[in-house]
Design an enzyme around this catalytic site. Structure first.
Site, PDB file in Angstrom:
ATOM      1  N   GLY A 177       0.909  -1.176   0.008  1.00  0.00           N
ATOM      2  CA  GLY A 177       0.120   0.157  -0.186  1.00  0.00           C
ATOM      3  C   GLY A 177       0.845   1.346  -0.102  1.00  0.00           C
ATOM      4  O   GLY A 177       2.003   1.263  -0.457  1.00  0.00           O
ATOM      5  N   GLU A 231       5.840  -3.468   0.741  1.00  0.00           N
ATOM      6  CA  GLU A 231       5.607  -2.931  -0.605  1.00  0.00           C
ATOM      7  C   GLU A 231       4.913  -1.888  -0.906  1.00  0.00           C
ATOM      8  O   GLU A 231       3.687  -1.884  -0.793  1.00  0.00           O
ATOM      9  CB  GLU A 231       5.197  -4.256  -1.553  1.00  0.00           C
ATOM     10  CG  GLU A 231       5.850  -5.459  -1.591  1.00  0.00           C
ATOM     11  CD  GLU A 231       7.287  -5.430  -2.296  1.00  0.00           C
ATOM     12  OE1 GLU A 231       7.569  -4.353  -2.724  1.00  0.00           O
ATOM     13  OE2 GLU A 231       7.942  -6.368  -2.243  1.00  0.00           O
ATOM     14  N   CYS A 265       1.831   0.226  -8.826  1.00  0.00           N
ATOM     15  CA  CYS A 265       3.299   0.791  -7.654  1.00  0.00           C
ATOM     16  C   CYS A 265       4.365   0.943  -8.634  1.00  0.00           C
ATOM     17  O   CYS A 265       5.273   1.712  -8.520  1.00  0.00           O
ATOM     18  CB  CYS A 265       3.249  -0.126  -6.731  1.00  0.00           C
ATOM     19  SG  CYS A 265       3.809  -1.879  -6.964  1.00  0.00           S
TER      20      CYS A 265
END
Length: 517
Positions: free
Chosen positions: A247, A269, A303
């Site tokens: 997140g 992560e 991401c």
């Protein structure tokens, strides 16, 4: 079911995945469901209600943990290759249900159907990887300084692994963690994003089929649902030795602090602010393909999405004009329609953040060269569809230093040598993915050297987005330092033990210490 969903087979997909108009939330592997508040999952594709899921209460969570810790006692004793066989069967179930699960991912999250299928394929791939890994959980044998002694290392499962995943990859990131944790002998408790809870229920249904068919105890795979408060049940729980959290950096720092406070382990992560460096020797056609997909794929909600394009001044205008031309060809709309390139953002809150980023870059002196905006009217009723935008900016702009989870690409100009471009790239807080476009071998090698990219992922002549499962995935700095998926990432899910065996009738001490009785 509304007309759009029916036309694209969503109703059939939900039925295949065991999803009805559910009021489910917590599951320990079969039919034990929670009693918390209702979470309604609306599709960003058309704004329609998909299903209702109940949040997990503290009492529900205790039932889950009791069931999980009990299952661990059985699961850890099964030989790793046998656990691998169960994971192989799970992968085969995913193959059978790939189309259905891919459609649900697309419909609930908003990414294109092709990307939804790709995400399920990642799940299948990591299962295949884990099956092979189940026969390679090896330690080391060392020579002892003491005669008649043998030393070696071995790895044991941790126990309950807590997984907190984000909405942008609602199924794959869970599988990255779970497949490896399972073959390592761990059991898993998963809290999916409250924005994509139905995907979590679907995955749990598939896993439950496999464990039931193998007459294994429920609790090897567990599901809890809710907001950050439900996640805190795990992050504060000493019965959960490892928390894997995906997140924002803000969320990750909270998780890290809570888990460290009880001396647990974290696998983080977090955010990325990824750049592609474009040198004078770059292949422009390849650059445009990599940059455009990196910037607009999943509507900029990966991401690893490309946020910054760092272009040498000698090719700046050519690259800019070519990318602007490519953006004119993008088709934005229903992601289940494979003619479209870009689907919606996850919700209207994300739309607000997107609009604020475009306002901010102008306030700081930037220039928007591909206008943004929000679509309305027929086909865009959810209010979540936006236009991918491009802005010329300076590296030091505050908005450029931050990650915006939306399709906003910043063009940055550099002059001089490759070192100058690398300095610009590295001068952000995040360190996930990076890339360079060049046909110059020296530039490429310098980018990959200790003086080059400071990111966990560094690519040459491909974009920042689209990692394969064979390599460890993760980043440095504010990205959190975690590693998932391939390589030796499995070691985080196990505890290391050093063993020394004395097979003599003497008891010599290490370092030659004398202790006579």
């Amino acid at each position: 079911m509304n007309t759009l969903a029916a036309d694209f087979g969503i109703d059939k997909a939900l039925n295949t995945l065991g999803i009805k108009d559910i009021n489910e939330g917590t599951s320990t592997g079969s039919n034990n469901f929670s009693n918390g508040e209702i979470i309604k999952s609306y599709s960003p594709v058309d704004g329609e209600l998909i299903a209702k899921v109940k949040a997990t209460t503290k009492e529900d969570y205790e039932i889950v943990m009791t069931t999980a810790t009990s299952a661990f006692k059985t699961w850890r004793l099964m030989p790793a290759p046998q656990r691998g066989e169960v994971v192989r069967q799970f992968g085969d179930k995913l193959r059978e249900k790939k189309e259905a699960l891919g459609k649900l991912v697309s419909y609930e999250m908003g990414k294109s159907y092709q990307e939804g299928l790709g995400e399920v394929q990642e799940m299948i791939d990591i299962c295949d990887f884990a099956v092979g890994l189940s026969r390679q959980l090896h330690g080391l044998t060392m020579h002892s300084e003491r005669p008649g002694h043998r030393m070696y290392e071995q790895y044991h499962p941790l126990g309950v692994v807590g997984i907190i995943s984000a909405f942008n990859f609602p199924v794959a990131v869970w599988a990255w963690n779970t497949a490896l944790a399972w073959v390592c002998g761990d059991v898993c408790v998963w809290k999916p994003s409250e924005k994509t809870p139905v995907c979590g229920v679907a995955c749990q249904n598939i896993a439950a089929e496999v464990f039931t068919e193998n007459d294994l105890p429920e609790g090897i795979s567990c599901l809890i649902n809710g907001n950050y408060k439900v996640g805190e049940f795990m992050t504060k729980d000493t019965r959960v030795p490892l928390i894997s959290a995906t997140g924002s950096t803000r969320m990750g720092k909270i998780v890290a602090k809570q888990v460290a406070g009880r001396l647990g382990k974290s696998l983080l992560e977090l955010g990325g602010n990824n750049a592609i460096i474009v040198t004078p020797d770059a292949d422009i056609k390849m650059t445009v393909i990599g940059a455009v997909f990196g910037a607009v794929g999943t509507a900029g909600q990966r991401c690893t999405s490309t946020r910054r394009l760092i272009i040498h001044e000698s090719v700046y205008d050519k690259v800019k004009n070519t990318i602007v031309g490519a953006y004119k060809q993008l088709r934005i709309g229903n992601p289940l329609d494979e003619n479209n390139h870009v689907g919606p953002l996850i919700d209207t809150d994300a739309v607000k953040i997107y609009k604020q980023a475009l306002e901010k870059v102008v306030e700081e002196g930037g220039h928007i060269i591909v206008d943004g905006g929000v679509f309305s009217g027929k086909g865009y009723e959810s209010g979540c569809y936006v236009k991918p935008a491009i802005a010329e900016a300076q590296p030091e702009f505050e908005i450029v230093q931050h990650e915006t989870f939306a399709p906003v690409l910043y063009l940055l100009k550099y002059s001089g040598t490759i070192e100058n471009a690398i300095d610009i790239q590295n001068n952000v807080a995040q360190g996930l993915s990076s890339a360079i476009m060049t046909n110059n071998l020296r530039e490429a090698e310098h980018f990959l050297s200790v003086q080059g990219s400071d990111c966990g992922i560094a690519n040459v002549n491909i974009g920042t987005s689209g990692a394969e499962i064979g390599g460890a995935f993760g980043g440095e700095k504010d990205t959190g330092g975690g590693r998932e998926s391939g390589s030796d990432a499995w070691k985080i899910y196990m505890r290391r033990q050093t063993n020394t065996i004395n097979y003599t009738t003497e008891l010599p001490l290490a370092q030659g210490i004398k202790f006579d009785l």
